[in-house]
Design a protein around this motif. Structure first.
Motif, short mmCIF file in Angstrom:
data_model
loop_
_atom_site.label_atom_id
_atom_site.label_comp_id
_atom_site.label_asym_id
_atom_site.label_seq_id
_atom_site.Cartn_x
_atom_site.Cartn_y
_atom_site.Cartn_z
N LEU A 144 43.95 37.13 33.92
CA LEU A 144 44.53 36.59 35.16
C LEU A 144 45.45 35.40 34.88
CD1 LEU A 144 41.38 36.90 37.44
CD2 LEU A 144 43.57 38.02 37.88
N LEU A 145 45.12 34.67 33.81
CA LEU A 145 45.91 33.50 33.45
C LEU A 145 47.27 33.87 32.86
CD1 LEU A 145 45.81 30.37 33.26
CD2 LEU A 145 44.83 30.63 30.99
N GLU A 146 47.35 35.08 32.31
CA GLU A 146 48.61 35.50 31.68
C GLU A 146 49.76 35.53 32.69
OE1 GLU A 146 47.82 39.28 29.90
OE2 GLU A 146 46.48 38.42 28.38
N GLN A 147 49.46 35.98 33.90
CA GLN A 147 50.49 36.00 34.95
C GLN A 147 49.89 35.36 36.21
OE1 GLN A 147 52.15 40.03 35.46
NE2 GLN A 147 51.33 40.49 33.44
N PRO A 148 49.81 34.05 36.20
CA PRO A 148 49.02 33.38 37.25
C PRO A 148 49.57 33.56 38.67
CG PRO A 148 50.16 31.78 35.87
CD PRO A 148 50.37 33.11 35.24
N ARG A 149 50.86 33.85 38.80
CA ARG A 149 51.42 33.95 40.15
C ARG A 149 51.46 35.40 40.67
NH1 ARG A 149 53.16 29.24 41.71
NH2 ARG A 149 54.22 30.10 43.50
N SER A 150 51.17 36.35 39.79
CA SER A 150 51.22 37.76 40.22
C SER A 150 49.91 38.19 40.84
CB SER A 150 51.47 38.68 39.01
OG SER A 150 52.46 38.18 38.21
N TRP A 151 50.07 39.08 41.81
CA TRP A 151 48.89 39.69 42.42
C TRP A 151 48.56 40.95 41.63
CZ3 TRP A 151 46.14 37.27 46.11
CH2 TRP A 151 46.79 36.25 46.83
N ARG A 152 47.32 41.08 41.19
CA ARG A 152 46.93 42.21 40.35
C ARG A 152 45.82 43.01 41.04
NH1 ARG A 152 47.67 39.49 35.38
NH2 ARG A 152 47.56 41.47 34.27
N HIS A 153 45.93 44.33 40.94
CA HIS A 153 44.86 45.14 41.55
C HIS A 153 43.76 45.45 40.53
CE1 HIS A 153 46.63 48.71 39.73
NE2 HIS A 153 47.79 48.38 40.27
N GLY A 154 42.63 45.92 41.04
CA GLY A 154 41.44 46.08 40.21
C GLY A 154 41.63 47.01 39.03
N TYR A 155 42.30 48.13 39.26
CA TYR A 155 42.47 49.13 38.20
C TYR A 155 43.30 48.55 37.06
CZ TYR A 155 43.34 53.76 36.19
OH TYR A 155 43.39 54.85 35.36
N GLU A 156 44.33 47.80 37.42
CA GLU A 156 45.19 47.17 36.41
C GLU A 156 44.37 46.15 35.59
OE1 GLU A 156 48.29 44.95 38.29
OE2 GLU A 156 49.14 44.23 36.42
N LEU A 157 43.57 45.35 36.29
CA LEU A 157 42.74 44.37 35.59
C LEU A 157 41.74 45.06 34.66
CD1 LEU A 157 42.01 41.86 38.49
CD2 LEU A 157 43.42 41.45 36.48
N SER A 158 41.23 46.20 35.13
CA SER A 158 40.28 46.95 34.33
C SER A 158 40.93 47.44 33.04
CB SER A 158 39.74 48.12 35.16
OG SER A 158 39.06 49.02 34.35
#
Lengths: 218, 101
Positions: B18-32
């Motif tokens: 999450l810190l890599e792109q702190p301003r972007s909104w990320r969805h769960g699948y992408e984070l997974s």
């Protein structure tokens, strides 16, 4: 998108629905988030794996809520009550029933013992059972919103499982002989079951109301 | 001794991603995909971080028509601070290990 979803997609959707249902009361937004994510994943296999994980996450979340609700004192009470109940049952079953009815019971015994209320058995078993049912009712009020579905099954399981297991262990009874003994004591059984159900429902309602009033104050 | 909160490897991995792109909104699948965490591990972490005020979430319309909205996440300022702290800690621990070796 295919007109007819594949089996894996249908399974994924079913699992997602289950995960959502588990969390809907406590974590509605997260429940919807999980379901939406399953629908957004293109690959059916990935969607199925994701949905499995969502079910796992939902159960984890529900169990963590249970852990919060069961503080040490209540858990200890449940263990003590259960232990007392089982000890009492073993004592009664192996001493009183195996040899003879206690002396004080003789005066209370009606003419037809097969169609009677066995007061001693009712007191010895019905009260602890009711206490257990009440404890379970209070605990479950945190998990489910309606007592109607779980009441009967819970009261039944409390009543059936414990004496059944103890009977099987202590007296080496077969299932058939146990079922036969149940039929002989049906008035006790009916009354104990009613009492346990009543205790469960009352405790459930009381705990629900109390929690609502605490939430309103906060 | 009890482990301090948010110190598990999975939490650190998630915070790092999450810190890599702190301003972007990320969805769960992408984070997974990026963390290697399965949804059964990821969601409890997201829920916990959100409860602690470390994670912000919102609904975002899907890029593809006919698809449902998705829940997306990014760190709050408190979450960012924690993620940076964890990252620095990891770097210093790695340095100590390297020196020890």
């Amino acid at each position: 998108m295919n007109a007819t979803p594949t089996l894996r997609r249908r399974l994924a959707q079913a699992l997602a629905r289950h995960a959502t249902a588990l969390l809907l009361h406590h974590r509605a937004e997260w429940a919807c988030a999980m379901r939406a994510e399953v629908h957004s994943i293109e690959d059916d296999g990935d969607a199925l794996r994701w949905a499995f994980g969502c079910v796992q996450a939902s159960y984890k979340e529900r169990l963590s809520k249970l852990a919060i609700y069961f503080p040490g004192r209540e858990l200890l009470t449940a263990i003590v009550v259960t232990s007392l109940f089982v000890s009492l049952w073993i004592y009664l079953d192996s001493h009183l029933v195996a040899f003879a009815m206690p002396g004080w019971y003789a005066g209370l015994a009606p003419a037809d013992p097969h169609l009677s209320l066995h007061l001693w058995a009712f007191l010895a078993l019905g009260v602890p059972e009711a206490a257990l049912a009440a404890l379970c009712g209070a605990a479950l009020s945190n998990v489910v919103r309606s007592a109607t579905v779980v009441t009967a099954s819970l009261a039944l399981s409390i009543w059936i499982v414990t004496p059944f297991a103890v009977d099987m262990l202590v007296n080496d009874m077969s299932f058939a002989s146990y079922a036969e003994s149940l039929m002989l004591f049906w008035p006790d059984i009916a009354l104990r079951l009613t009492l346990a159900s009543l205790a469960f429902v009352l405790a459930f309602r009381y705990a629900t109301k109390r929690r609502s009033s605490i939430a309103a104050v906060n | 001794m009890a482990r301090p909160p948010n110190a598990s490897r999975q939490t650190r991995d998630l915070l790092a991603v999450l810190l890599e792109q702190p301003r972007s909104w990320r969805h769960g699948y992408e984070l997974s995909k990026e963390t290697g965490l399965k949804s059964g591990t990821l969601y409890p972490l997201l829920i916990r971080l959100s409860d602690q005020g470390l994670l912000d979430s919102r609904w975002k319309d899907s890029d593809r028509p006919g698809r449902p909205r998705r829940h997306v996440y990014r760190l709050t300022s408190a979450g960012l601070a924690l993620a940076r702290e964890q990252a620095e800690l990891s770097v210093s621990q790695a340095g100590r290990v390297a020196r020890g070796a």
